[in-house]
Design an enzyme around this catalytic site. Structure first.
Site, PDB file in Angstrom:
ATOM      1  N   GLU A 267       0.811  -1.226   0.000  1.00  0.00           N
ATOM      2  CA  GLU A 267       0.000   0.000   0.000  1.00  0.00           C
ATOM      3  C   GLU A 267       0.839   1.268   0.000  1.00  0.00           C
ATOM      4  OE1 GLU A 267      -1.931  -0.262   3.760  1.00  0.00           O
ATOM      5  OE2 GLU A 267      -3.276  -1.850   3.129  1.00  0.00           O
ATOM      6  N   PRO A 268       1.514   1.584  -1.069  1.00  0.00           N
ATOM      7  CA  PRO A 268       2.296   2.817  -1.051  1.00  0.00           C
ATOM      8  C   PRO A 268       1.397   4.042  -1.178  1.00  0.00           C
ATOM      9  CG  PRO A 268       2.342   1.834  -3.234  1.00  0.00           C
ATOM     10  CD  PRO A 268       1.564   0.885  -2.369  1.00  0.00           C
ATOM     11  N   GLY A 269       1.753   5.097  -0.479  1.00  0.00           N
ATOM     12  CA  GLY A 269       1.073   6.388  -0.640  1.00  0.00           C
ATOM     13  C   GLY A 269       2.092   7.374  -1.170  1.00  0.00           C
ATOM     14  N   ARG A 270       3.029   7.726  -0.259  1.00  0.00           N
ATOM     15  CA  ARG A 270       4.051   8.720  -0.573  1.00  0.00           C
ATOM     16  C   ARG A 270       4.814   8.404  -1.866  1.00  0.00           C
ATOM     17  NH1 ARG A 270       6.534  11.580   3.522  1.00  0.00           N
ATOM     18  NH2 ARG A 270       5.764  10.018   4.963  1.00  0.00           N
ATOM     19  N   ARG A 306       3.999  19.589   6.831  1.00  0.00           N
ATOM     20  CA  ARG A 306       5.086  18.664   7.149  1.00  0.00           C
ATOM     21  C   ARG A 306       6.293  19.321   7.833  1.00  0.00           C
ATOM     22  NH1 ARG A 306       7.594  15.773   4.275  1.00  0.00           N
ATOM     23  NH2 ARG A 306       7.378  13.854   5.460  1.00  0.00           N
ATOM     24  N   TYR A 310       6.755  17.825  11.476  1.00  0.00           N
ATOM     25  CA  TYR A 310       7.819  16.819  11.640  1.00  0.00           C
ATOM     26  C   TYR A 310       9.214  17.406  11.470  1.00  0.00           C
ATOM     27  CZ  TYR A 310       3.706  14.222   9.897  1.00  0.00           C
ATOM     28  OH  TYR A 310       2.442  13.748   9.662  1.00  0.00           O
ATOM     29  N   CYS A 336      -0.149  33.154  11.973  1.00  0.00           N
ATOM     30  CA  CYS A 336       0.269  33.857  13.190  1.00  0.00           C
ATOM     31  C   CYS A 336       0.917  32.906  14.195  1.00  0.00           C
ATOM     32  CB  CYS A 336      -0.932  34.554  13.783  1.00  0.00           C
ATOM     33  SG  CYS A 336      -1.579  35.751  12.631  1.00  0.00           S
ATOM     34  N   GLU A 337       1.961  32.234  13.768  1.00  0.00           N
ATOM     35  CA  GLU A 337       2.740  31.372  14.674  1.00  0.00           C
ATOM     36  C   GLU A 337       4.182  31.407  14.211  1.00  0.00           C
ATOM     37  OE1 GLU A 337       1.515  27.557  15.911  1.00  0.00           O
ATOM     38  OE2 GLU A 337      -0.607  27.962  15.591  1.00  0.00           O
ATOM     39  N   TYR A 371       0.763  14.062   1.380  1.00  0.00           N
ATOM     40  CA  TYR A 371       0.543  14.671   2.701  1.00  0.00           C
ATOM     41  C   TYR A 371       0.715  16.189   2.665  1.00  0.00           C
ATOM     42  CZ  TYR A 371       0.983   9.735   3.655  1.00  0.00           C
ATOM     43  OH  TYR A 371       0.821   8.370   3.602  1.00  0.00           O
TER      44      TYR A 371
HETATM   45  N1  LLP Z   1      -1.167   2.004   4.812  1.00  0.00           N
HETATM   46  C1  LLP Z   1      -1.600   2.489   5.993  1.00  0.00           C
HETATM   47  C2  LLP Z   1      -2.502   1.680   6.791  1.00  0.00           C
HETATM   48  C3  LLP Z   1      -1.161   3.748   6.432  1.00  0.00           C
HETATM   49  O1  LLP Z   1      -1.577   4.220   7.611  1.00  0.00           O
HETATM   50  C4  LLP Z   1      -0.285   4.504   5.630  1.00  0.00           C
HETATM   51  C5  LLP Z   1       0.203   5.819   6.073  1.00  0.00           C
HETATM   52  C6  LLP Z   1       0.104   3.963   4.386  1.00  0.00           C
HETATM   53  C7  LLP Z   1      -0.348   2.703   4.014  1.00  0.00           C
HETATM   54  C8  LLP Z   1       0.985   4.704   3.414  1.00  0.00           C
HETATM   55  O2  LLP Z   1       2.198   5.083   3.918  1.00  0.00           O
HETATM   56  P1  LLP Z   1       3.250   5.765   2.903  1.00  0.00           P
HETATM   57  O3  LLP Z   1       3.522   4.783   1.803  1.00  0.00           O
HETATM   58  O4  LLP Z   1       2.596   6.991   2.361  1.00  0.00           O
HETATM   59  O5  LLP Z   1       4.412   6.072   3.725  1.00  0.00           O
HETATM   60  N2  LLP Z   1       1.665  12.547   7.356  1.00  0.00           N
HETATM   61  C9  LLP Z   1       2.906  11.815   7.373  1.00  0.00           C
HETATM   62  C10 LLP Z   1       2.719  10.401   6.880  1.00  0.00           C
HETATM   63  C11 LLP Z   1       1.700   9.616   7.661  1.00  0.00           C
HETATM   64  C12 LLP Z   1       1.418   8.262   7.056  1.00  0.00           C
HETATM   65  C13 LLP Z   1       0.311   7.564   7.758  1.00  0.00           C
HETATM   66  N3  LLP Z   1      -0.023   6.286   7.239  1.00  0.00           N
HETATM   67  C14 LLP Z   1       3.961  12.565   6.575  1.00  0.00           C
HETATM   68  O6  LLP Z   1       3.642  13.601   5.992  1.00  0.00           O
HETATM   69  O7  LLP Z   1       5.115  12.162   6.557  1.00  0.00           O
END
Ligand code: LLP
Length: 411
Positions: A267-270, A306, A310, A336-337, A371
Site C-alpha cells: 500500500e504505497p502512498g508517498r 510537514r 515533523y 500567526c505562529e 501529505y
Molecule cells: N497504509 C496504511 C494503513 C497507512 O496508515 C499509511 C500511512 C500507508 C499505508 C501509506 O504510507 P506511505 O507509503 O505513504 O508512507 N503525514 C505523514 C505520513 C503519515 C502516514 C500515515 N499512514 C507525513 O507527511 O510524513
C-alpha cells in the site's frame, strides 16, 4: 520539473504562467511523474498475483485517484470520506480495503454495507464484527512489533504504537474468529512511513509471514506502505528493483511452505505521489532581521504542514532566478505562529542557502504531492489553494481555490 534558462517549468508549463493563470498559492501535480512512479512500483514487485493499493490519505484528489485507477492500482481507505472519494473516482468495492483504526462501529457497518473488505485492528471490534456478521470474510491488522519511519509521529508499529493487534495474540484472534465462524482472508500490517531502510520493511515482513502461517483461510497478505522518497538532494533513493525482488522472494518462500500461492498486497502512498507535487507561492515581504533574512510567502503550514509538524525538509526552488548566487534565508509562512516556517527542523528555524528571493518572486516547494493538500487546513480562516495537473505543456484544474464563504458555509 525542469529548469530552463533559469526558469522553472512544471510539466512543460512555466511556474510563473501557472501563477498568473490560477493565482497564488497553488498546488501543481505532474501527471507523468505520478504514472512513472506507479509503473515503477508495479514492475518492481516481481510477483504475478499482486495488488498495489494506493494509500489515498497521501492525496485524495479524485482526479489523481482516477489516474491511479487507470494505472491498475487499488485503494487503501481509512475513513468513510476516503471511501467516498474512491467510489467517486470510479473504484469498485472489491478494489478498496477499509483499514480502520479507532473508528466508530458505524463506520465499519458503513464499509460492510458498501461491500468493502474490512481490516480490523482491535479485539473489541473483532468480537463485535463476529456477533454482527457471523461467517463473514475479513482482514486483521497485526502489530509485528517492528516499526520504522522518518519521525516518531509516523512509526505505526512496535511497542509505542496504537495500531493493530499484537503479533503474539494469534491464539486469541483465532478463538474469537472460530466462535463466530469468521473467515480471516487477509493479514495486514503497516509499520510506518518514510522508510529509507529496506531492511526494516523485510524484517517486519518476516514477522508477519510467521504470523500468517497460523491462519488457514488466507487469500492475501498486505504488508502496508511506507516506502520513502528522497527529500534532500543527498538522500539515497531506495532501489525498488532490489527491494521488490526481495519482497517477492520472501513471499514465494512463504507460499511454498503455506501450500498454495496467495495474493501479495502493498500500500504505497508517498512513493506514488510525493514527487509529482509542488506548492507554488509568492513572496509578499522580505525582512532583514538581526540574525536572518526572512522571506515571507502567501502560504503556510495550513497548506503544507510537514515542516512544522515533523521538521521535514522540502527542497525549495526559485521560479525565475537560479543563476547560482545564494544567500542564507528563512522561508516563512503567513500564519500567526513563529513555527510557521518552511526552512526548519524539529528544533526550530534553520537558514537555507537559496537563490535570493525578492518581493513578487515565486517560490516552489518540492515533494509536496503526498501529505500536502490532504493535511491542509483552513487555520487562520484562510482558504485552501487550487490544485492543477500539468502534462505536456497543458494544464487542467482539478480543484478550485476555496473562498472564505466556503469555510463558513455550514455555520
Ligand atoms: N497504509 C496504511 C494503513 C497507512 O496508515 C499509511 C500511512 C500507508 C499505508 C501509506 O504510507 P506511505 O507509503 O505513504 O508512507 N503525514 C505523514 C505520513 C503519515 C502516514 C500515515 N499512514 C507525513 O507527511 O510524513
Amino acid at each position: 520539473m525542469e529548469v530552463r534558462n533559469d526558469r522553472l517549468f512544471l510539466g512543460g508549463v512555466a511556474a510563473r504562467e501557472l501563477i498568473s493563470e490560477f493565482k497564488s498559492p497553488l498546488y501543481v501535480y505532474e501527471e507523468d511523474t505520478i504514472r512513472k512512479r506507479a509503473e515503477e512500483f508495479k514492475n518492481a514487485i516481481y510477483y504475478e498475483n499482486k495488488e498495489i493499493k494506493y494509500a489515498c490519505k497521501a492525496n485524495t484528489n479524485i482526479e489523481i485517484m482516477k489516474i491511479l485507477k487507470e494505472e491498475g492500482i487499488g485503494i487503501d481507505a481509512v475513513s468513510p470520506g476516503e471511501v467516498y472519494a474512491a467510489l467517486k473516482a470510479g473504484y469498485t468495492p472489491d478494489q478498496i480495503l477499509f483499514t480502520a483504526n479507532n473508528v466508530l462501529w458505524e463506520e465499519i457497518e458503513y464499509a460492510v454495507s458498501r461491500d468493502l473488505m474490512v481490516n480490523l485492528d482491535s479485539m473489541s471490534h473483532l468480537k463485535l464484527f463476529g456477533k454482527k456478521y457471523p461467517g463473514k470474510d475479513l482482514c486483521i491488522r497485526i502489530n509485528p512489533n517492528v516499526g520504522a519511519g522518518h519521525h516518531d509521529h509516523v512509526i505505526t508499529a512496535g511497542p509505542e504504537s496504537k495500531f493493530g493487534i499484537l503479533y503474539s495474540k494469534v491464539a486469541e484472534i483465532k478463538k474469537i474468529a472460530g466462535e463466530f465462524g469468521l473467515r480471516i482472508k487477509g493479514i495486514h500490517q503497516h509499520i510506518g512511513s518514510g522508510i529509507l531502510e529496506p531492511e526494516m520493511f523485510i524484517k517486519a515482513m518476516d514477522v508477519l509471514l510467521d504470523v500468517a502461517g497460523n491462519f488457514e483461510d488466507l487469500d492475501f497478505i498486505d504488508f502496508g506502505g511506507g516506502i520513502g522518497v528522497p527529500y534532500r538532494e543527498n538522500e539515497q533513493r531506495i532501489d525498488m528493483e532490489i527491494l521488490g525482488k526481495k519482497i517477492a522472494d520472501e513471499f514465494n518462500r512463504f507460499c511454498a511452505s503455506y501450500g498454495r500461492p496467495l495474493k501479495l498486497v502493498i500500500e504505497p502512498g508517498r512513493y506514488i505521489v510525493a514527487e509529482s507535487g509542488f506548492l507554488l507561492a509568492t513572496v509578499i515581504s522580505v525582512k532583514e532581521g538581526e540574525r536572518h533574512r526572512f522571506v515571507g510567502i502567501d502560504t503556510g503550514f495550513h497548506h503544507l504542514m510537514r515542516p512544522a509538524m515533523y521538521g521535514s525538509y522540502h527542497n525549495i526552488i526559485h521560479a525565475d532566478n537560479n543563476d547560482g548566487v545564494r544567500k542564507p534565508q528563512i522561508i516563512a509562512g503567513n500564519l500567526c505562529e513563529s513555527g510557521d516556517t518552511f526552512t526548519r527542523d524539529d528544533n526550530g528555524i534553520v537558514d537555507r542557502n537559496l537563490p535570493i528571493f525578492n518581493e513578487g518572486d515565486i517560490v516552489c516547494i518540492c515533494n509536496a504531492g503526498a501529505y500536502g493538500y490532504s493535511m491542509a487546513s483552513q487555520y487562520n480562516s484562510r482558504p485552501r489553494p487550487a490544485e492543477v495537473v500539468v502534462k505536456d505543456g497543458k494544464t487542467r484544474i482539478i480543484r478550485k481555490r476555496e473562498t472564505v464563504e466556503d469555510i463558513f458555509r455550514s455555520c
